[in-house]
Design an enzyme around this catalytic site. Structure first.
Site, short mmCIF file in Angstrom:
data_model
loop_
_atom_site.label_atom_id
_atom_site.label_comp_id
_atom_site.label_asym_id
_atom_site.label_seq_id
_atom_site.Cartn_x
_atom_site.Cartn_y
_atom_site.Cartn_z
N SER A 83 33.45 41.75 44.48
CA SER A 83 32.26 42.13 43.72
C SER A 83 31.08 42.39 44.68
CB SER A 83 31.92 41.04 42.70
OG SER A 83 30.91 41.45 41.82
N ASP B 87 37.82 47.40 34.68
CA ASP B 87 36.74 46.62 35.30
C ASP B 87 35.45 47.43 35.33
OD1 ASP B 87 35.11 45.04 36.81
OD2 ASP B 87 36.48 44.84 38.50
#
Length: 538
Positions: free
Chosen positions: A314, A366
């Site tokens: 991330s 995602d």
């Protein structure tokens, strides 16, 4: 959807938000009315005691009040179900109904108070009737009582701005393992920042399977633009690994939200070298620590033949990708593996440049690898357009969505365009964004400054997808099968709405999918994406 106007004030709820709350109250009121009626019919001949007439009158008037409330709530539910999200015209009578419903609270309060007075006077009648009156008063009182909550007093937890451990060369022979219990077992190393950090480092040891002697530097220091990271030796892969942590604190969120672009001076002969400002600042912090503090020099003095590998998830993936760009001049063989990196990270030229040494991994739908300022603006316009053209009431959309989540089906079976093109019925402004439906956002007009230019994810992208129909549950399915293929960044140029758009970003879900993929050798990872160039093949 326009907010409901009551008492001259626009509220945060709309006139079509009262369907499900109204049904809930209507259900309780009907049960209440049936119970009072059964009580009255069963014991009406046993109320010849002292005060019995008053009790009989109380029950009759209570049933009348409940009847009026039931009819009012039924009308509120019926009216709230009419119209569409952006066409509140058929619901214009909702404020009057709410005024009537609020006015009915006064006689209910008075009658409940009367019942409480009669019960307190010790009426000597049938005990079942008296208990029923008490229950009625108690239920009515509980309905009025405001819900209160006490704030838990903040625990006094001392924290330091710097929380890190640095291994000196003389301690390379230590063999401490991850402690089974963070409280009962002491460790052989010093860790600055409090006892709770022993658990963090112990978790790292247990997760990675490494020993303490394999770690060169571990930093839990966490501020805006300053991320926790570690440097370790992976003897199995013969690599010096730099791992950067992802978003886990408010400071990290502020780093994420610094989405402006800034020039990235890498000494490269190419134009348009810019990147995400917040992540770029975080990568510079880690770069200074690695180079100025001699952390990488110490690591390669222990294992000079090892290669340099950067990893992160991330926010950490974005920082690791930018860090690889910064370190490439000093370490030409550097490689970066970015797990679920943000899309809005690199300019086009840096994105192309990073393909030779960076690989990104994305799971399913995602949202983060598809997240950028431009994509968010496009999603906003699309959502507003769909809402404006929707010909379904809100409660039907919610019920259809719940059915889809529980039992599956085709989400495209619910049309959204107005039948017959009756878009003239949309007379209400939509959240003050009516102009957004007919023209582009000012932030992206031709004459606007390029504060948010298009940004791209780092390196080549491997896309993991669940094979077959996706399960309706948000939890991880152990029997799920996954495939992997190289994908072009254009496949992540818009945000996809789905039940797993957030859970697919979780690192544990991603790692389980990877483990499942590795276990299934039938998955194809050597097939190039459609339109991909030959050099993108594995």
């Amino acid at each position: 959807m326009p907010g409901l106007v009551l008492f001259g004030r626009r509220w945060a709820i709309a006139s079509d938000d009262l369907v499900f709350p109204g049904f809930f109250e209507l259900f309780l009121r009907v049960l209440w009315w049936v119970g009072v009626l059964a009580l009255y019919l069963q014991h009406r001949r046993q109320l010849d005691c002292m005060g019995g007439t008053l009790l009989s009158t109380y029950l009759v008037v209570l049933m009348v009040l409940l009847t009026v409330v039931i009819f009012t709530m039924a009308a509120i539910v019926h009216v709230s179900m009419r119209g569409t999200i952006c066409n509140p015209g058929p619901r214009k009578s909702m404020p009057k109904l709410l005024y009537i419903r609020l006015a009915l609270f006064l006689p209910e309060v008075v009658w409940a108070a009367v019942g409480a007075i009669w019960v307190s006077q010790g009426v000597q009648c049938n005990r079942t009737v008296v208990i029923g009156i008490i229950a009625t008063v108690v239920v009515r009182t509980l309905t009025w009582c405001p819900v209160t909550s006490q704030r838990a007093s903040p625990s006094s937890i001392s924290s330091r701005t710097t929380s890190e451990t640095h291994r000196s060369p003389t301690r390379s022979s230590a063999t401490s393992q991850a402690p089974r219990s963070c409280r009962s077992q002491t460790t052989e190393y010093d860790l600055v920042g409090g006892e709770q950090l022993h658990c963090h480092f112990g978790s790292i040891l247990q997760t990675t399977g490494l020993q303490y002697r394999d770690f060169i530097h571990v930093s839990f220091h966490d501020k805006v633009y300053e991320l926790p990271f570690l440097v370790a030796l992976d003897h199995r892969k013969e690599s010096v690994v730099v791992a950067v942590r992802g978003t886990m604190s408010l400071q990290d969120i502020l780093t994420d939200l610094s989405a402006e672009s800034e020039i990235l001076d890498l000494g490269l002969e190419m134009q348009d070298c810019f990147a995400h400002k917040g992540i770029s600042q975080a990568a510079r912090y880690v770069y200074r620590r690695l180079m100025d503090d001699g952390i990488l020099s110490q690591a390669f003095s222990v294992a000079p033949e090892y290669r340099l590998v950067l990893v992160g998830h991330s926010l950490g993936a974005g920082a690791a990708a930018l860090l690889a760009l910064m370190l490439r001049r000093a370490y030409p063989q550097v490689h970066c593996y970015a797990f679920s990196p943000p899309r809005g990270l690199l300019s086009k030229s840096l994105y192309e440049y990073s393909k030779s040494f960076t690989v990104s991994l994305v799971l399913g739908k995602d949202v983060i690898p598809r997240l950028s300022v431009t994509n968010m603006e496009d999603l906003k316009r699309s959502v507003l357009r769909v809402i404006a053209h929707c010909n379904k009431p809100k409660y039907k959309i919610l019920l259809h969505g719940c059915w889809y989540e529980l039992f599956g089906g085709n989400p495209d079976n619910s049309p959204t365009e107005l039948d017959g093109g009756h878009q003239a019925n949309l007379t209400q402004p939509l959240l003050g964004e009516q102009s957004l439906l007919t023209q582009g956002s000012p932030a992206y007009s031709d004459d606007s400054p390029t504060k948010y230019p298009p940004l791209y994810p780092p390196g080549r992208i491997i896309h993991l997808q669940e094979e077959g129909p996706s399960s309706r549950w948000l939890c991880y399915c152990p029997s799920a099968q996954y495939s992997a293929r190289w994908s072009h960044e254009a496949e992540f140029s818009r945000i996809l709405i789905g039940p797993k758009m957030l859970t697919d970003h979780m690192p544990d879900i991603l790692m389980r999918a990877l483990d499942r993929l590795v276990a299934d050798r039938a998955a194809c990872v050597s097939c190039p994406a459609q339109g991909a160039s030959p050099e993108e093949e594995v």
